[in-house]
Structures are given as structure tokens and as C-alpha cells.
Write a protein that holds these residues in place. Sequence first.
Motif, PDB file in Angstrom:
ATOM      1  N   LEU A  22      -6.777  -1.910 -12.592  1.00 31.51           N
ATOM      2  CA  LEU A  22      -6.604  -2.965 -11.605  1.00 31.51           C
ATOM      3  C   LEU A  22      -5.224  -2.933 -10.973  1.00 31.51           C
ATOM      4  CD1 LEU A  22      -8.348  -5.977 -13.401  1.00 31.51           C
ATOM      5  CD2 LEU A  22      -9.181  -4.724 -11.398  1.00 31.51           C
ATOM      6  N   CYS A  23      -4.275  -2.240 -11.594  1.00 31.96           N
ATOM      7  CA  CYS A  23      -2.929  -2.145 -11.043  1.00 31.96           C
ATOM      8  C   CYS A  23      -2.853  -1.104  -9.928  1.00 31.96           C
ATOM      9  CB  CYS A  23      -1.929  -1.806 -12.135  1.00 31.96           C
ATOM     10  SG  CYS A  23      -1.825  -3.059 -13.447  1.00 31.96           S
ATOM     11  N   ASP A  24      -3.884  -0.284  -9.786  1.00 35.53           N
ATOM     12  CA  ASP A  24      -3.923   0.685  -8.689  1.00 35.53           C
ATOM     13  C   ASP A  24      -4.462   0.022  -7.425  1.00 35.53           C
ATOM     14  OD1 ASP A  24      -3.071   3.157 -10.059  1.00 35.53           O
ATOM     15  OD2 ASP A  24      -4.884   2.854 -11.252  1.00 35.53           O
ATOM     16  N   PHE A  25      -4.259   0.682  -6.300  1.00 24.86           N
ATOM     17  CA  PHE A  25      -4.728   0.162  -5.014  1.00 24.86           C
ATOM     18  C   PHE A  25      -6.099   0.762  -4.733  1.00 24.86           C
ATOM     19  CE2 PHE A  25      -4.990  -0.076  -0.347  1.00 24.86           C
ATOM     20  CZ  PHE A  25      -4.590  -1.381  -0.130  1.00 24.86           C
ATOM     21  N   ILE A  26      -7.140  -0.054  -4.881  1.00 29.26           N
ATOM     22  CA  ILE A  26      -8.510   0.372  -4.627  1.00 29.26           C
ATOM     23  C   ILE A  26      -9.110  -0.625  -3.641  1.00 29.26           C
ATOM     24  CG2 ILE A  26     -10.762   0.825  -5.646  1.00 29.26           C
ATOM     25  CD1 ILE A  26      -9.300   1.459  -8.261  1.00 29.26           C
TER      26      ILE A  26
ATOM     27  N   PRO B 177       0.804  -1.226   0.000  1.00 30.82           N
ATOM     28  CA  PRO B 177       0.000   0.000   0.000  1.00 30.82           C
ATOM     29  C   PRO B 177       0.837   1.275   0.000  1.00 30.82           C
ATOM     30  CG  PRO B 177      -0.929  -1.592   1.515  1.00 30.82           C
ATOM     31  CD  PRO B 177       0.358  -2.182   1.034  1.00 30.82           C
ATOM     32  N   GLN B 178       1.986   1.240   0.648  1.00 29.46           N
ATOM     33  CA  GLN B 178       2.852   2.420   0.645  1.00 29.46           C
ATOM     34  C   GLN B 178       3.396   2.696  -0.754  1.00 29.46           C
ATOM     35  OE1 GLN B 178       5.895   2.553   3.681  1.00 29.46           O
ATOM     36  NE2 GLN B 178       7.189   3.906   2.487  1.00 29.46           N
ATOM     37  N   GLN B 179       3.760   1.641  -1.489  1.00 27.60           N
ATOM     38  CA  GLN B 179       4.215   1.830  -2.864  1.00 27.60           C
ATOM     39  C   GLN B 179       3.106   2.414  -3.720  1.00 27.60           C
ATOM     40  OE1 GLN B 179       5.439  -2.386  -3.150  1.00 27.60           O
ATOM     41  NE2 GLN B 179       7.312  -1.633  -4.109  1.00 27.60           N
ATOM     42  N   ALA B 180       1.888   1.902  -3.532  1.00 27.06           N
ATOM     43  CA  ALA B 180       0.746   2.412  -4.286  1.00 27.06           C
ATOM     44  C   ALA B 180       0.536   3.894  -3.996  1.00 27.06           C
ATOM     45  CB  ALA B 180      -0.509   1.616  -3.943  1.00 27.06           C
ATOM     46  N   PHE B 181       0.662   4.280  -2.742  1.00 28.27           N
ATOM     47  CA  PHE B 181       0.519   5.685  -2.357  1.00 28.27           C
ATOM     48  C   PHE B 181       1.595   6.534  -3.024  1.00 28.27           C
ATOM     49  CE2 PHE B 181       1.681   9.309   0.215  1.00 28.27           C
ATOM     50  CZ  PHE B 181       0.466   9.878   0.558  1.00 28.27           C
ATOM     51  N   CYS B 182       2.841   6.112  -2.910  1.00 27.67           N
ATOM     52  CA  CYS B 182       3.954   6.906  -3.414  1.00 27.67           C
ATOM     53  C   CYS B 182       3.950   7.008  -4.939  1.00 27.67           C
ATOM     54  CB  CYS B 182       5.282   6.315  -2.935  1.00 27.67           C
ATOM     55  SG  CYS B 182       5.543   6.420  -1.137  1.00 27.67           S
ATOM     56  N   ASN B 183       3.489   5.977  -5.626  1.00 22.77           N
ATOM     57  CA  ASN B 183       3.534   5.953  -7.088  1.00 22.77           C
ATOM     58  C   ASN B 183       2.301   6.587  -7.734  1.00 22.77           C
ATOM     59  OD1 ASN B 183       5.993   4.604  -6.978  1.00 22.77           O
ATOM     60  ND2 ASN B 183       5.066   2.573  -7.140  1.00 22.77           N
ATOM     61  N   SER B 184       1.340   6.998  -6.936  1.00 20.26           N
ATOM     62  CA  SER B 184       0.091   7.548  -7.467  1.00 20.26           C
ATOM     63  C   SER B 184       0.114   9.067  -7.491  1.00 20.26           C
ATOM     64  CB  SER B 184      -1.099   7.066  -6.639  1.00 20.26           C
ATOM     65  OG  SER B 184      -1.217   5.659  -6.694  1.00 20.26           O
ATOM     66  N   ASP B 185      -0.636   9.625  -8.439  1.00 22.65           N
ATOM     67  CA  ASP B 185      -0.805  11.084  -8.492  1.00 22.65           C
ATOM     68  C   ASP B 185      -1.917  11.534  -7.564  1.00 22.65           C
ATOM     69  OD1 ASP B 185       1.122  11.318 -10.612  1.00 22.65           O
ATOM     70  OD2 ASP B 185      -0.430  10.697 -12.034  1.00 22.65           O
ATOM     71  N   VAL B 186      -2.909  10.661  -7.383  1.00 25.76           N
ATOM     72  CA  VAL B 186      -4.086  11.008  -6.586  1.00 25.76           C
ATOM     73  C   VAL B 186      -4.393   9.870  -5.628  1.00 25.76           C
ATOM     74  CG1 VAL B 186      -6.540  11.613  -6.649  1.00 25.76           C
ATOM     75  CG2 VAL B 186      -5.027  12.358  -8.507  1.00 25.76           C
ATOM     76  N   VAL B 187      -4.661  10.213  -4.367  1.00 29.85           N
ATOM     77  CA  VAL B 187      -5.110   9.236  -3.369  1.00 29.85           C
ATOM     78  C   VAL B 187      -6.267   9.876  -2.611  1.00 29.85           C
ATOM     79  CG1 VAL B 187      -4.502   7.813  -1.385  1.00 29.85           C
ATOM     80  CG2 VAL B 187      -2.761   8.327  -3.130  1.00 29.85           C
TER      81      VAL B 187
END
Length: 219
Positions: A125-129, A34-44
Motif C-alpha cells: 500500500l506504500c507504493d503508488f498504484i 507520484p514523482q517520489q514514487a517513481f524515483c524510489n521504485s525499482d519497477v514502474v
Amino acid sequence: MTWTANSGLATLVILFLWRVDEIAEACSCSPAHPQQAFCNSDVVIKAKVVGRHAVDVGNDIYGNPVKQIKYDLKQIKMFKGPTQDFDAMYTPPISALCGVTLENDGKEYLITGKLETDGTMHVTLCDFIHPWEALSATQKKSLTQRYEMGCDCKITRCTSIPCMISGPAECLWTDWVIERTVNGGQAKHFACVKRSDDSCAWYRGEASPKKDFLDIEDP
């Protein structure tokens, strides 16, 4: 070579199966902490779905219309992104193309996604939802500060023993080899945080880490 109805049918079946297999293999994502998903995303954001419909977003190289699914959102909280609120997000129409399927049932979600040049939010699907209620207390707390503190760290997923890190700024993610799931203890209860000496280590707990912590702390 003699062409027969049976050989033609066999060829069509082979082509069909090849095409099905090609589509099935079209969406492939490497699991992310989840931390990688947060850091690699533009929007959370934390949001709920209030509508869903197919829309045309342009044409492909052959002139055929390209459709995507537009989810209408009610944004509840932003953890990362521009100052604007997002009232919609877009995703491919089928899962084979990494399209996301969510229900309009009032459920709240944590959603990570990419920001396009036109200001729209796109997810796959590659994003953290993840349903908000299914997140651990540590995951919810880490969204406001701790994950960001470790964005300069590297989380390395261990898929088989032995596994190792290549430098002090890495954290070894072992959920898969220990629990056979990517949603294990480290994903739910730990963040990889940079220490004062620029090395990185797993940190557990809901309180903010001390400035010079050396070891993993319990809540």
C-alpha cells in the motif's frame, strides 16, 4: 488478588482490543508525490490484472508457512526497470500488513514496486498504484522523462503552515495544506525538475522543459 470469570473476560477483551489496534497500526505509509514514487521504485509499469491467488512463499521463524497474494499481470508498458517483462507481482495477504487489493476486471493500472533479489516484483500500500484512466495527462507524460529528470531533487511535503524548504534543491509540496488532499494540483500537474544551476523548481506542462527555464510554465 482474586481471579474471577469477569476479570478474566475483561483481560481477554483488553488483549483482543490491543491486538486489533496493533494490527490496525501495522501498515503506515507517508504520502508520496507520484514523482517520489517513481524515483524510489525499482519497477514502474503499466499493466492489467489477469489473475489472483494465494501462494506459499516460505516459512516464518517458527516454521509456519508464509502466504502472499500473487497477481498475474499482462504488462502493457515499462517505464522503469530491467529489460524483462513482469507477468506477476506479490503483495501481503491483508491490508493490515500493507497488502494491495486489486480487481481482475480488465482495468489498466500504473504500478510501482520493489524488485527482490530473485527477480520478482513486490508491492504494498506504500507504493503508488493507480488506475491508468484516473491519471492526468501530465502524470502520464512525466513517466517517460520528466520525473526522472527530478530524481536528484527533494520533494518536501507541507503538512501545516508555516512550512519551508531547507535548500535550493527542494520543491515544497503544498497540496495537503491548500486542498486537504495528497492528490491535488501539484500531484496531478507538476513535476519537480532540476535546473541548469542545480536548483529545483516545480514545472507544469506536457512539453519538455526548456534547458534553462527559470519559472513555472503553463501548458
